[in-house]
Design an enzyme around this catalytic site. Structure first.
Site, PDB file in Angstrom:
ATOM      1  N   LYS A 255      35.496  35.393  45.883  1.00 45.36           N
ATOM      2  CA  LYS A 255      36.332  34.308  45.372  1.00 45.36           C
ATOM      3  C   LYS A 255      35.989  33.048  46.148  1.00 45.36           C
ATOM      4  CE  LYS A 255      40.090  36.845  43.307  1.00 45.36           C
ATOM      5  NZ  LYS A 255      39.733  36.656  41.891  1.00 45.36           N
TER       6      LYS A 255
ATOM      7  N   ASP B  74      39.392  45.251  43.771  1.00 40.20           N
ATOM      8  CA  ASP B  74      39.664  44.398  42.613  1.00 40.20           C
ATOM      9  C   ASP B  74      38.463  44.299  41.677  1.00 40.20           C
ATOM     10  OD1 ASP B  74      41.279  42.496  41.166  1.00 40.20           O
ATOM     11  OD2 ASP B  74      39.997  40.914  41.960  1.00 40.20           O
TER      12      ASP B  74
ATOM     13  N   HIS C 119      34.935  46.848  37.777  1.00 38.83           N
ATOM     14  CA  HIS C 119      33.997  46.121  36.917  1.00 38.83           C
ATOM     15  C   HIS C 119      32.523  46.311  37.313  1.00 38.83           C
ATOM     16  CE1 HIS C 119      37.663  44.407  35.616  1.00 38.83           C
ATOM     17  NE2 HIS C 119      37.755  43.463  36.508  1.00 38.83           N
TER      18      HIS C 119
ATOM     19  N   ASP D  71      38.770  48.260  31.114  1.00 38.75           N
ATOM     20  CA  ASP D  71      38.026  47.499  32.108  1.00 38.75           C
ATOM     21  C   ASP D  71      37.473  46.331  31.314  1.00 38.75           C
ATOM     22  OD1 ASP D  71      35.756  46.461  33.556  1.00 38.75           O
ATOM     23  OD2 ASP D  71      36.044  48.146  34.906  1.00 38.75           O
ATOM     24  N   HIS D  72      38.068  45.148  31.478  1.00 36.98           N
ATOM     25  CA  HIS D  72      37.727  44.080  30.528  1.00 36.98           C
ATOM     26  C   HIS D  72      36.259  43.654  30.623  1.00 36.98           C
ATOM     27  CE1 HIS D  72      38.366  41.191  33.830  1.00 36.98           C
ATOM     28  NE2 HIS D  72      37.685  40.337  33.098  1.00 36.98           N
TER      29      HIS D  72
ATOM     30  N   LYS E 146      43.743  47.970  34.667  1.00 31.38           N
ATOM     31  CA  LYS E 146      43.442  48.242  36.063  1.00 31.38           C
ATOM     32  C   LYS E 146      44.453  47.521  36.952  1.00 31.38           C
ATOM     33  CE  LYS E 146      40.474  45.441  38.471  1.00 31.38           C
ATOM     34  NZ  LYS E 146      40.951  44.057  38.561  1.00 31.38           N
TER      35      LYS E 146
ATOM     36  N   LYS F 141      33.108  42.556  27.438  1.00 34.07           N
ATOM     37  CA  LYS F 141      32.309  41.331  27.318  1.00 34.07           C
ATOM     38  C   LYS F 141      31.063  41.633  26.486  1.00 34.07           C
ATOM     39  CE  LYS F 141      33.726  39.514  31.817  1.00 34.07           C
ATOM     40  NZ  LYS F 141      34.497  38.321  31.527  1.00 34.07           N
TER      41      LYS F 141
ATOM     42  N   GLU G 127      33.026  33.957  41.816  1.00 34.81           N
ATOM     43  CA  GLU G 127      34.093  33.153  41.195  1.00 34.81           C
ATOM     44  C   GLU G 127      34.356  31.902  42.020  1.00 34.81           C
ATOM     45  OE1 GLU G 127      37.415  35.521  39.339  1.00 34.81           O
ATOM     46  OE2 GLU G 127      36.949  36.765  41.062  1.00 34.81           O
TER      47      GLU G 127
ATOM     48  N   ARG H 209      63.382  42.521  28.466  1.00 31.34           N
ATOM     49  CA  ARG H 209      64.650  42.729  29.150  1.00 31.34           C
ATOM     50  C   ARG H 209      65.700  41.737  28.624  1.00 31.34           C
ATOM     51  NH1 ARG H 209      63.506  42.627  35.111  1.00 31.34           N
ATOM     52  NH2 ARG H 209      62.292  44.498  34.867  1.00 31.34           N
TER      53      ARG H 209
HETATM   54  C1  BG6 Z   1      40.082  40.751  37.197  1.00 29.39           C
HETATM   55  C2  BG6 Z   1      40.356  40.593  38.649  1.00 29.39           C
HETATM   56  O1  BG6 Z   1      40.019  42.102  36.857  1.00 29.39           O
HETATM   57  O2  BG6 Z   1      38.852  40.115  36.878  1.00 29.39           O
HETATM   58  C3  BG6 Z   1      40.403  39.120  39.017  1.00 29.39           C
HETATM   59  O3  BG6 Z   1      41.594  41.206  38.969  1.00 29.39           O
HETATM   60  C4  BG6 Z   1      39.146  38.433  38.589  1.00 29.39           C
HETATM   61  O4  BG6 Z   1      40.604  38.953  40.409  1.00 29.39           O
HETATM   62  C5  BG6 Z   1      38.842  38.716  37.142  1.00 29.39           C
HETATM   63  O5  BG6 Z   1      39.325  37.046  38.777  1.00 29.39           O
HETATM   64  C6  BG6 Z   1      37.464  38.203  36.771  1.00 29.39           C
HETATM   65  O6  BG6 Z   1      37.300  38.321  35.399  1.00 29.39           O
HETATM   66  P1  BG6 Z   1      36.318  37.342  34.618  1.00 29.39           P
HETATM   67  O7  BG6 Z   1      36.336  37.868  33.232  1.00 29.39           O
HETATM   68  O8  BG6 Z   1      36.875  35.967  34.774  1.00 29.39           O
HETATM   69  O9  BG6 Z   1      34.999  37.490  35.296  1.00 29.39           O
END
Ligand code: BG6
Length: 499
Positions: A352, A246, A251, A188-189, A159, A193, A227, A59
């Site tokens: 968390k 989330d 995941h 979906d990260h 996501k 992994k 986490e 922007r």
């Molecule tokens: C994300 C969530 O998709 O994944 C977060 O939105 C979370 O809340 C994170 O902390 C966890 O990813 P990783 O790779 O640190 O386990």
């Protein structure tokens, strides 16, 4: 899951064509922390073709973005110390100024693409709030930018993909108006992994486990994402999402499909995703009137870290409502009604502000049917196979063995196999996933039906939880979640707290 991406080499570099990596949300947090560092590393490794460009749609003034990129890399990328690499990277940057809601921005973007290469391959990365996905895709379609006549056009979407089944279906329909499903890469990260991909290889490249991998030998499965972080700066998103949306719907359900799926006919995106969808379709529907029997939600209260540092309660975090009923811990016990898994609970849980950061899959085997050993000694413990997804990636097999000496008493033996790369440098999920998009390899991305089916599975839980008045609390920095023992009472050895 590109075979190539698991062993990145120069062969891979030759496979990717020059591309325009277009980032929407080019000054956002995801771009700063993940995308830019990953792209820089990809340039270093030759995983991004040298003639590629990285286009930031911004922007503000384009020059400001160039300065932003330099600063972000200095903060988040160890590769930023390499000044020659940084210069190469900066030569690839190209800002395009304009608002996302303004169609002229897309016209300018189109001009920027067409002036550079004859073939204008493009990867459009939506690192923007989900509310923008349909507008951006609509505009891309309106100016003809999803038309593949002059090169591939791929859209990467982060996501959350929708917030329930209906919104996910609606978004899919909107995207399909301007592009084919094959052009959509829903990230979906977790699937990026390496340790998660290893689950797939471990299952289907070893014949040893297959006879045991079923209801006859496995008592239950626990899939964990614990986490230590709290909500941080993400309250506006997290307050509406909560732990179930989330982490579990995306995941952890994806990980569950990898544990439970049948071998695909071929190593292809279609076959792999077909098998994953079959698992999701076999998940026993949750009865909205009995949600409490198979699930648990809780929220962190104040507490402290192992080092004694104070941790605030969730409802006192910035941006969180004082009376928030958003869950920061969620656990669900699923059953997969098919021949292989009938009656085997799959307990997925995430929280968390837990005591430790650990993601893992634990397969608990059944108890030996008969105890041969001395009266009065402990029974052999059921075997467990643990895939540690992060940190300290690896596999652990818990067995029973004899204690040395004149005794038949037992000790627990842990066979461990760390999962690490030879050069000690594992690829980040985003490097793997971006590289796969450039290759057009879609197995690590969720297909429309996967996303819609997983939303349908969790919907009764979301619905039941939305009617609750209060949530149990757990102390931040602890494992003291009330109700987990009850939820796992039918599972041998109960809740597996990661050690
Ligand atoms: C994300 C969530 O998709 O994944 C977060 O939105 C979370 O809340 C994170 O902390 C966890 O990813 P990783 O790779 O640190 O386990």
């Amino acid at each position: 899951m590109a075979q190539a991406s698991q062993t990145a080499s120069c062969i891979d570099c030759e496979k990717t064509e020059a591309s325009n990596v277009v980032i929407f949300g080019a000054t956002g947090d995801l771009t700063k922390r993940k995308l830019l560092p990953s792209l820089l590393k990809m340039v270093k490794l030759g995983l991004l073709h040298a003639d590629s460009r990285i286009i930031g749609v911004v922007r503000n003034r384009g020059d400001d973005w160039l300065a932003f990129v330099r600063q972000a890399l200095q903060e988040f990328s160890p590769q930023a110390k390499d000044s020659a690499l940084m210069e190469r990277f900066h030569a690839m940057l190209c800002p395009v100024e304009g608002d996302l809601e303004d169609i002229n921005t897309y016209t300018r973007l189109k001009e920027a693409l067409l002036t550079h290469h004859e073939r204008t391959n493009a990867l459009f990365y939506c690192a923007i709030p989900p509310g923008w996905y349909s507008a951006v895709s609509h505009h891309l379609g309106a100016v003809g930018l999803m038309d593949e006549a002059q090169g591939y056009r791929r859209l990467v979407i982060e996501k959350p993909f929708g917030h329930d089944a209906a919104s996910a279906e609606k978004l899919n329909r909107e995207l399909w108006r301007v592009m084919q499903e094959s052009q959509i890469y829903r990230i979906d990260h977790y699937l990026g992994k390496e340790s998660v991909q290893n689950l797939f290889v471990f299952r289907f490249a070893n014949s040893l486990l297959e006879p045991l991998w079923n209801r006859n030998y496995i008592d239950h499965v626990q899939i964990t994402a614990s986490e230590t972080l709290g909500v941080e700066y993400r309250a506006p998103y997290y307050e509406k999402a909560g732990a179930l949306r989330d982490m579990i719907q995306s995941h952890l359900m994806q990980v569950m499909t990898l544990v439970a799926m049948e071998p695909p006919a071929e190593y292809s995106a279609t076959d792999i995703r077909d098998e994953k969808v079959k698992v999701l379709r076999a998940v026993r529907p949750v009865d909205i009137n009995h949600v409490d029997e198979i699930s648990l939600a809780a929220q962190y209260a104040s507490g402290h870290t192992a080092e004694g540092e104070d941790l605030a309660a969730y409802c006192t975090e910035p941006g969180v409502a004082a009376d928030s009923s958003t869950e920061t811990f969620a656990a669900v016990k699923f059953y997969i009604d098919n021949w292989r898994w009938q009656g085997v609970p799959f307990v997925l849980w995430t929280g968390k502000r837990m005591k430790k950061r650990v993601s893992e899959v634990m397969i608990r085997f059944r108890q030996p049917p008969h105890n041969l050993f001395e009266e009065g000694t402990e029974r052999p413990l059921p075997n467990a196979l643990i895939f540690r997804l992060q940190p300290d990636e690896g596999m652990f097999l818990r067995m029973n063995a004899k204690l040395p000496g004149l005794t038949t008493r037992m000790q627990r033996l842990v066979m461990s196999a760390p999962y690490e790369s030879k050069d000690g440098d594992m690829y980040d999920a985003y490097e793997i996933l971006l590289h796969d998009v450039l290759l057009g390899e879609a197995s690590l991305f969720s297909r429309a039906d996967e996303v819609e089916t997983s939303w349908k599975i969790v919907e009764p839980i979301i619905e039941a939880w939305s009617q609750r008045f209060s949530l149990p609390r757990y102390r931040a920095g602890s494992w003291d979640v009330p109700g987990m023992d009850r939820l796992l009472k039918d599972c041998i050895s109960g809740w597996h707290i990661p050690s």
